[in-house]
Design a protein around this motif. Structure first.
Motif, PDB file in Angstrom:
ATOM      1  N   LEU A 126      40.638  43.400  48.103  1.00  0.00           N
ATOM      2  CA  LEU A 126      41.614  43.294  47.030  1.00  0.00           C
ATOM      3  C   LEU A 126      41.325  44.309  45.935  1.00  0.00           C
ATOM      4  CD1 LEU A 126      43.863  41.904  45.329  1.00  0.00           C
ATOM      5  CD2 LEU A 126      42.062  40.353  44.493  1.00  0.00           C
ATOM      6  N   LEU A 127      40.072  44.365  45.468  1.00  0.00           N
ATOM      7  CA  LEU A 127      39.727  45.256  44.367  1.00  0.00           C
ATOM      8  C   LEU A 127      39.959  46.714  44.735  1.00  0.00           C
ATOM      9  CD1 LEU A 127      36.452  43.533  43.068  1.00  0.00           C
ATOM     10  CD2 LEU A 127      38.795  43.239  42.248  1.00  0.00           C
ATOM     11  N   THR A 128      39.594  47.077  45.956  1.00  0.00           N
ATOM     12  CA  THR A 128      39.800  48.456  46.401  1.00  0.00           C
ATOM     13  C   THR A 128      41.296  48.777  46.462  1.00  0.00           C
ATOM     14  OG1 THR A 128      37.762  48.432  47.684  1.00  0.00           O
ATOM     15  CG2 THR A 128      39.376  50.115  48.253  1.00  0.00           C
ATOM     16  N   TRP A 181      33.592  49.216  40.710  1.00  0.00           N
ATOM     17  CA  TRP A 181      33.829  47.881  40.149  1.00  0.00           C
ATOM     18  C   TRP A 181      33.828  46.803  41.215  1.00  0.00           C
ATOM     19  CZ3 TRP A 181      38.997  45.432  38.500  1.00  0.00           C
ATOM     20  CH2 TRP A 181      39.984  45.649  39.455  1.00  0.00           C
ATOM     21  N   ASP A 182      34.094  47.152  42.471  1.00  0.00           N
ATOM     22  CA  ASP A 182      34.086  46.131  43.511  1.00  0.00           C
ATOM     23  C   ASP A 182      32.667  45.728  43.910  1.00  0.00           C
ATOM     24  OD1 ASP A 182      34.414  48.910  44.544  1.00  0.00           O
ATOM     25  OD2 ASP A 182      33.994  47.984  46.469  1.00  0.00           O
ATOM     26  N   LEU A 183      31.650  46.391  43.357  1.00  0.00           N
ATOM     27  CA  LEU A 183      30.255  46.007  43.602  1.00  0.00           C
ATOM     28  C   LEU A 183      29.603  45.391  42.355  1.00  0.00           C
ATOM     29  CD1 LEU A 183      28.954  49.161  45.538  1.00  0.00           C
ATOM     30  CD2 LEU A 183      29.808  47.023  46.505  1.00  0.00           C
ATOM     31  N   ARG A 235      48.982  34.038  42.109  1.00  0.00           N
ATOM     32  CA  ARG A 235      48.899  32.896  41.198  1.00  0.00           C
ATOM     33  C   ARG A 235      47.636  32.916  40.363  1.00  0.00           C
ATOM     34  NH1 ARG A 235      51.283  30.479  45.877  1.00  0.00           N
ATOM     35  NH2 ARG A 235      49.260  29.865  46.730  1.00  0.00           N
ATOM     36  N   SER A 236      46.713  33.833  40.667  1.00  0.00           N
ATOM     37  CA  SER A 236      45.424  33.891  39.964  1.00  0.00           C
ATOM     38  C   SER A 236      45.302  35.099  39.033  1.00  0.00           C
ATOM     39  CB  SER A 236      44.281  33.917  40.982  1.00  0.00           C
ATOM     40  OG  SER A 236      44.288  32.753  41.797  1.00  0.00           O
ATOM     41  N   LEU A 268      37.882  36.061  42.311  1.00  0.00           N
ATOM     42  CA  LEU A 268      38.434  37.177  43.075  1.00  0.00           C
ATOM     43  C   LEU A 268      37.567  38.432  42.976  1.00  0.00           C
ATOM     44  CD1 LEU A 268      42.258  36.924  42.236  1.00  0.00           C
ATOM     45  CD2 LEU A 268      41.055  36.067  44.262  1.00  0.00           C
ATOM     46  N   GLN A 269      36.514  38.384  42.183  1.00  0.00           N
ATOM     47  CA  GLN A 269      35.728  39.589  41.927  1.00  0.00           C
ATOM     48  C   GLN A 269      34.778  39.951  43.063  1.00  0.00           C
ATOM     49  OE1 GLN A 269      33.922  39.271  38.018  1.00  0.00           O
ATOM     50  NE2 GLN A 269      35.880  38.776  37.067  1.00  0.00           N
TER      51      GLN A 269
END
Length: 268
Positions: free
Chosen positions: A198-200, A113-115, A242-243, A192-193
């Motif tokens: 962060l995603l990992t 998902w981080d890609l 905050r996001s 943020l995607q």
């Protein structure tokens, strides 16, 4: 004696068709970003487009001027960029393709998902109407992406969405206090995607959209929040807390994608 072929030292100029396609692709990207800013409640200005797209200032001004001339964007007296009704409908169509591509890449292709967000930004320009319908059917006509962002329905003219009647979502920082509380992580916003770190970290902690996690304020002055998921914990900084959007207890909605998103990382 045969004459040796001379290699080009300068790439050939793109054809008129190629230039038009590049401009149209860029226009779709701008419309998508403006639509996303509306979703997030962030005033759209030229500066925000520079930051999100990494484009030069003259390029942004030129593209925005073209969108204004095409009747897709208006510039307010406060210099805010606002989608016209036609521009918003065109943007919703691009967003639908982009987010269907994200879901397809994660759930069918098995891309981590981080890609997915970056790859879907390429796919959104080449998915035709027939492919879009096939992808939607293959996925079971989803209404949420693996990031928890809404997928506009076919023919959407704005931000209408079948999931809008669900419980309200709140920023993570607003749900975290000095005592541990349980919430359901619902949405990782578009900006943020592309943050792979962060995603990992969220995935390694077992804190994907749809997962119920435990949260506590880690630093009140900085709004840092500690998230504890099924596999571990991670401290997210104030800008992120905050996001990220969460749902408070006893207002749950079917999670839908959490296990499929987790399995995708095992394909690496």
């Amino acid at each position: 004696m045969a004459t040796a072929a001379r290699l080009r030292t300068v790439p050939p100029e793109p054809s008129h068709h190629d230039r038009r396609r590049m401009f149209l692709d860029a226009g779709r990207m701008y419309l998508r970003i403006l639509f996303e800013l509306e979703e997030e409640g962030v005033p759209a200005r030229h500066q925000e487009l520079w930051r999100r797209l990494g484009a030069s200032r003259p390029t942004v001004w030129q593209q925005v001027d073209r969108l204004v001339l095409d009747g897709l964007v208006e510039v307010t007296p406060e210099k805010h960029l606002v989608l016209t009704p036609r521009g918003r409908a065109d943007a919703a169509a691009v967003i639908r393709k982009h987010r269907l591509a994200e879901a397809f890449l994660v759930e069918v292709v098995g891309l981590p998902w981080d890609l997915a967000h970056v790859e879907a930004s390429r796919w959104q320009h080449v998915i035709g109407a027939d492919a879009e319908r096939k992808i939607a059917v293959r996925l079971g006509n989803p209404v949420w992406t693996p990031f928890g962002t809404p997928i506009p329905p076919v023919g959407a003219t704005g931000h209408e969405h079948p999931g809008d009647d669900g419980p309200p979502l709140v920023p993570l920082v607003d749900a975290a206090g000095d005592e541990a509380a349980r919430v359901t992580l619902r949405r990782v916003p578009e900006r943020l995607q592309t943050d792979r770190e962060l995603l990992t970290a969220l995935e390694d902690a077992g804190a994907l959209p749809g997962e119920t996690v435990e949260v506590v304020r880690a630093d009140r002055r900085a709004d840092d929040v500690r998230i504890a998921g099924r596999y571990g914990s991670v401290v997210v900084p104030g800008l992120v807390s905050r996001s990220l959007l969460v749902e408070r207890p006893d207002r749950s909605r079917p999670a839908g994608r959490r296990r499929r998103a987790h399995r995708s990382r095992q394909t690496r």
